[in-house]
Design a protein around this motif. Structure first.
Motif, mmCIF file in Angstrom:
data_model
loop_
_atom_site.group_PDB
_atom_site.id
_atom_site.type_symbol
_atom_site.label_atom_id
_atom_site.label_comp_id
_atom_site.label_asym_id
_atom_site.label_seq_id
_atom_site.Cartn_x
_atom_site.Cartn_y
_atom_site.Cartn_z
ATOM 1 N N VAL A 130 0.835 -1.201 0.000
ATOM 2 C CA VAL A 130 0.000 0.000 0.000
ATOM 3 C C VAL A 130 0.871 1.253 0.000
ATOM 4 O O VAL A 130 0.518 2.273 -0.602
ATOM 5 C CB VAL A 130 -0.943 -0.024 1.219
ATOM 6 C CG1 VAL A 130 -1.695 1.289 1.354
ATOM 7 C CG2 VAL A 130 -1.926 -1.174 1.089
ATOM 8 N N ARG A 131 2.033 1.175 0.640
ATOM 9 C CA ARG A 131 2.913 2.339 0.677
ATOM 10 C C ARG A 131 3.381 2.710 -0.732
ATOM 11 O O ARG A 131 3.557 3.898 -1.041
ATOM 12 C CB ARG A 131 4.106 2.050 1.594
ATOM 13 C CG ARG A 131 4.968 3.269 1.875
ATOM 14 C CD ARG A 131 6.053 2.984 2.877
ATOM 15 N NE ARG A 131 5.495 2.754 4.208
ATOM 16 C CZ ARG A 131 5.575 1.619 4.868
ATOM 17 N NH1 ARG A 131 6.210 0.588 4.317
ATOM 18 N NH2 ARG A 131 5.053 1.481 6.063
ATOM 19 N N GLU A 132 3.581 1.727 -1.594
ATOM 20 C CA GLU A 132 3.946 2.036 -2.980
ATOM 21 C C GLU A 132 2.839 2.827 -3.666
ATOM 22 O O GLU A 132 3.108 3.752 -4.444
ATOM 23 C CB GLU A 132 4.211 0.735 -3.739
ATOM 24 C CG GLU A 132 5.435 -0.031 -3.260
ATOM 25 C CD GLU A 132 5.650 -1.310 -4.052
ATOM 26 O OE1 GLU A 132 4.923 -1.497 -5.056
ATOM 27 O OE2 GLU A 132 6.521 -2.105 -3.678
ATOM 28 N N THR A 158 -4.373 -6.293 5.042
ATOM 29 C CA THR A 158 -4.239 -6.351 6.490
ATOM 30 C C THR A 158 -4.765 -5.075 7.125
ATOM 31 O O THR A 158 -4.995 -4.063 6.446
ATOM 32 C CB THR A 158 -2.778 -6.556 6.891
ATOM 33 O OG1 THR A 158 -2.022 -5.411 6.447
ATOM 34 C CG2 THR A 158 -2.204 -7.819 6.264
ATOM 35 N N LYS A 159 -4.966 -5.136 8.447
ATOM 36 C CA LYS A 159 -5.458 -3.962 9.168
ATOM 37 C C LYS A 159 -4.508 -2.794 9.032
ATOM 38 O O LYS A 159 -4.928 -1.643 8.818
ATOM 39 C CB LYS A 159 -5.673 -4.329 10.638
ATOM 40 C CG LYS A 159 -6.207 -3.193 11.479
ATOM 41 C CD LYS A 159 -6.401 -3.620 12.924
ATOM 42 C CE LYS A 159 -6.921 -2.446 13.760
ATOM 43 N NZ LYS A 159 -7.125 -2.844 15.189
ATOM 44 N N ASN A 160 -3.207 -3.059 9.120
ATOM 45 C CA ASN A 160 -2.226 -1.982 8.980
ATOM 46 C C ASN A 160 -2.241 -1.395 7.566
ATOM 47 O O ASN A 160 -2.070 -0.192 7.390
ATOM 48 C CB ASN A 160 -0.822 -2.502 9.314
ATOM 49 C CG ASN A 160 -0.666 -2.819 10.791
ATOM 50 O OD1 ASN A 160 -1.387 -2.285 11.628
ATOM 51 N ND2 ASN A 160 0.275 -3.703 11.110
ATOM 52 N N ALA A 161 -2.454 -2.249 6.565
ATOM 53 C CA ALA A 161 -2.510 -1.750 5.197
ATOM 54 C C ALA A 161 -3.722 -0.839 5.011
ATOM 55 O O ALA A 161 -3.634 0.214 4.362
ATOM 56 C CB ALA A 161 -2.572 -2.924 4.217
ATOM 57 N N PHE A 162 -4.864 -1.225 5.563
ATOM 58 C CA PHE A 162 -6.053 -0.363 5.483
ATOM 59 C C PHE A 162 -5.795 0.978 6.168
ATOM 60 O O PHE A 162 -6.144 2.044 5.645
ATOM 61 C CB PHE A 162 -7.252 -1.053 6.127
ATOM 62 C CG PHE A 162 -7.995 -1.966 5.201
ATOM 63 C CD1 PHE A 162 -8.535 -1.496 4.007
ATOM 64 C CD2 PHE A 162 -8.173 -3.293 5.530
ATOM 65 C CE1 PHE A 162 -9.231 -2.343 3.161
ATOM 66 C CE2 PHE A 162 -8.877 -4.149 4.689
ATOM 67 C CZ PHE A 162 -9.400 -3.668 3.499
ATOM 68 N N ALA A 164 -3.000 2.485 6.663
ATOM 69 C CA ALA A 164 -2.062 3.300 5.888
ATOM 70 C C ALA A 164 -2.746 3.957 4.696
ATOM 71 O O ALA A 164 -2.350 5.045 4.255
ATOM 72 C CB ALA A 164 -0.895 2.432 5.415
ATOM 73 N N LEU A 165 -3.801 3.325 4.181
ATOM 74 C CA LEU A 165 -4.477 3.830 2.982
ATOM 75 C C LEU A 165 -5.526 4.884 3.295
ATOM 76 O O LEU A 165 -5.958 5.621 2.395
ATOM 77 C CB LEU A 165 -5.119 2.652 2.251
ATOM 78 C CG LEU A 165 -5.749 2.891 0.873
ATOM 79 C CD1 LEU A 165 -4.704 3.375 -0.122
ATOM 80 C CD2 LEU A 165 -6.418 1.620 0.374
ATOM 81 N N LEU A 166 -5.944 4.983 4.571
ATOM 82 C CA LEU A 166 -7.116 5.801 4.896
ATOM 83 C C LEU A 166 -6.969 7.263 4.489
ATOM 84 O O LEU A 166 -7.857 7.836 3.849
ATOM 85 C CB LEU A 166 -7.401 5.709 6.400
ATOM 86 C CG LEU A 166 -8.070 4.423 6.883
ATOM 87 C CD1 LEU A 166 -8.294 4.463 8.378
ATOM 88 C CD2 LEU A 166 -9.393 4.231 6.168
ATOM 89 N N THR A 191 -14.321 2.321 8.348
ATOM 90 C CA THR A 191 -13.626 3.559 7.999
ATOM 91 C C THR A 191 -13.319 3.636 6.511
ATOM 92 O O THR A 191 -13.265 4.727 5.937
ATOM 93 C CB THR A 191 -12.317 3.657 8.794
ATOM 94 O OG1 THR A 191 -11.584 2.421 8.656
ATOM 95 C CG2 THR A 191 -12.602 3.887 10.264
ATOM 96 N N VAL A 192 -13.119 2.488 5.881
ATOM 97 C CA VAL A 192 -12.900 2.471 4.427
ATOM 98 C C VAL A 192 -14.233 2.596 3.693
ATOM 99 O O VAL A 192 -14.354 3.331 2.712
ATOM 100 C CB VAL A 192 -12.166 1.177 4.018
ATOM 101 C CG1 VAL A 192 -12.080 1.057 2.499
ATOM 102 C CG2 VAL A 192 -10.776 1.140 4.629
#
Length: 554
Positions: A130-132, A158-162, A164-166, A191-192
């Motif tokens: 997701v960071r990319e 994953t929860k962390n990926a979600f 990071a994307l918010l 939240t998404v």
């Protein structure tokens, strides 16, 4: 060497290689919708998207959800086309009817458009993936109007990926659009969901699927019976992709005209005759035949759970036939005839009882260490249920007095039993009318002060030793705390206006009010069970239980 001699052929052109045969493309890929007009069964979503594009109210993120094969990923690609289409002359804008001939449309169709990035969240689940995306959204699109990210099966992140994307998802750059697809929207964080415009793609109706498959068969120059198309559409369960895969298999399976019988055989529906035979043995109460057929099916590799589901489908079919519902196209003429015959002689109560017992049996099969043994026990319960009398017949015997007379005769010949000792609470000492007369009235005073926990403890955890004006002595059945008596005295003083002395004692006491209620309930149950009418019902249904008693109003 003269010019007419063949020579060594060194200067002659290489002979043309035979054209390589193009690889076969399955029907599900070959007939993927290329525009919104070819997207079947999703008219409401297409209308909403068309109005949004026409008015310029294009959301920054879309979430497409639905069962497999209804067109989520295809819709995402069509939205990407619609937003980036520039028209045949290169001057067009976003449109619900992309031209399909401009460079963005053709490149998106062929999967080579650099500004439409597709990502499979099932294999790119981490925060680094997701960071990319977060880092690349800052850069403008290379050759398109919008840079579009299509993330399939987004619930796999994953929860962390979600998390990071918010932030990027809530406020993306104006040139970026997100398109998410998922089959399990419940796993997507709220939240998404709150940051996306959600579209629920519905299951495609069987009639629309059958018409679509007919067009595909005509394009492929395949002769298919209309009933066979209906069987394929029904087996697809609302999924265009699943239906095209079944049709592809039917084309390879058949020879010449594809018939409904061939399709049923291919789908394994022809083995329903075994389920019908097993169902008939259950209704006949033949335990030996039932176990024999179960063992035979198990030896052939048929899963016990699948066999139980087949029996449940049979019960459902019979019930629908009894209710006058239309038959299922997946069924053969023999199945429909058998269902009609059973519907004529089985009552509603029997069908509902069979359904509930099979549902419980299916659950047992899934939980048991040995599914085969669990299936055998479940089927034997069904055999036993087939031997139980019909409730309507038992009711008739009760109304005629036959069953009641039999119970009375048995009770008259049975030895008398000792009477049950009745537990009576000790009579409270006389008190002034203004004072509570028993422990229940004390509890009412405590409840008026809003002390629900204290009132509950008085009801469940103490027995009354003595109650006098201004005095309460109780026997605790469990530790209540060192300040309990003082707190209760303060509450009673506030409620009654007089001083109270509350103490705890180990002296003999009445049962707690909770125990008294239980004793009274048991006496009421014993009295009901002793009624001749009720006893006659239990004699006819040995496995019945008394769940509750409802007092009839005077």
């Amino acid at each position: 060497m003269n010019d007419e001699s063949p020579g060594l052929g060194l200067d002659l052109p290489e002979p043309a290689a035979p054209a390589a045969a193009s690889p076969y493309r399955v029907l599900a890929r070959k007939y993927r919708p290329q525009n919104f007009h070819e997207l079947i069964g999703q008219d409401a979503m297409v209308r909403t998207l068309g109005n949004a594009i026409a008015s310029g109210r294009i959301a920054h993120a879309f979430l497409l959800t639905g069962v497999r094969g209804v067109g989520k990923t295809s819709t995402a690609r069509l939205v990407a086309k619609a937003l980036n289409c520039i028209g045949p002359d290169g001057q067009g804008g976003p449109t619900i009817d992309p031209c399909g001939v401009c460079e963005p449309c053709r490149a998106i169709t062929e999967g080579r458009f650099i500004d439409v990035i597709e990502m499979d969240a099932a294999s790119n689940t981490g925060v680094d993936d997701v960071r990319e995306i977060i880092e690349s959204v800052r850069y403008a699109a290379v050759s398109a109007r919008y840079k579009i990210y299509i993330i399939d099966e987004v619930h796999m992140l994953t929860k962390n990926a979600f998390n990071a994307l918010l932030k990027t998802l809530e406020e993306p750059p104006p040139h970026v659009k997100f398109l998410f697809a998922t089959t399990e929207v419940a796993k997507v964080p709220v939240t998404v969901l709150s940051r996306c415009q959600r579209f629920d793609l519905r299951r495609i109706p069987a009639e629309a699927l059958a018409a679509h498959f007919a067009r595909v068969a005509a394009a492929e120059q395949i002769d298919v019976e209309p009933e066979a198309l209906a069987v394929v559409a029904r087996a697809a369960e609302g999924s265009a992709r699943d239906g095209l895969s079944i049709l592809d298999q039917a084309i390879a399976h058949g020879s010449g005209t594809i018939t409904a019988t061939e399709v049923r055989q291919m789908l394994g529906l022809a083995d329903r005759g075994r389920v019908r035979d097993l169902f008939a043995a259950l209704l006949a109460g033949d335990a030996g035949a039932v176990l024999g057929q179960l063992d035979e099916a198990y030896s052939l590799g048929i899963d016990p759970a699948s066999l139980m589901r087949g029996l449940m489908e049979t019960v459902h079919t019979v019930t629908r036939a009894k209710a006058g519902g239309a038959g299922d196209v997946l069924q053969s003429a023999e199945e429909r005839e058998a269902a009609g015959e059973w519907a004529g002689r089985l009552g509603w109560a029997v069908l509902h009882r069979l359904w509930q017992m099979m549902l419980k049996g299916l659950s047992d099969i899934g939980q048991a260490p040995d599914p085969h043994e669990a299936a055998a026990m479940a089927l034997l319960r069904l055999v036993h249920a087939a031997e139980l009398p019909d409730p309507a017949a038992v009711l008739g015997r009760l109304q005629n007095g036959e069953a009641v007379a039999a119970v009375l005769s048995r009770q008259a010949s049975a030895p008398a039993s000792a009477p049950v000792a009745e537990v009576r609470p000790a009579a409270p000492p006389p008190v002034e009318p203004a004072q509570p007369r028993n422990l229940r009235e004390v509890i009412e005073l405590v409840e008026k002060e809003g002390r629900a926990l204290l009132a509950q403890q008085l009801h469940d955890q103490v027995g009354l030793v003595r109650l006098a004006p201004g005095e309460l002595v109780v026997h605790p059945q469990r530790p209540l705390g060192s300040d309990w008596a003082r707190d209760l005295a303060a509450v009673l003083k506030a409620a009654s206006g007089s001083t109270w002395a509350v103490s705890l004692s180990d002296d003999a006491a009445e049962p707690s009010l909770l125990d008294q209620d239980r004793i009274a309930e048991q006496r009421a149950r014993d009295a009901v069970l002793a009624e001749p009418m009720v006893a006659a019902v239990f004699a006819s249904f040995p496995d019945a239980t008394l769940t509750s008693i409802i007092a009839k109003e005077a």
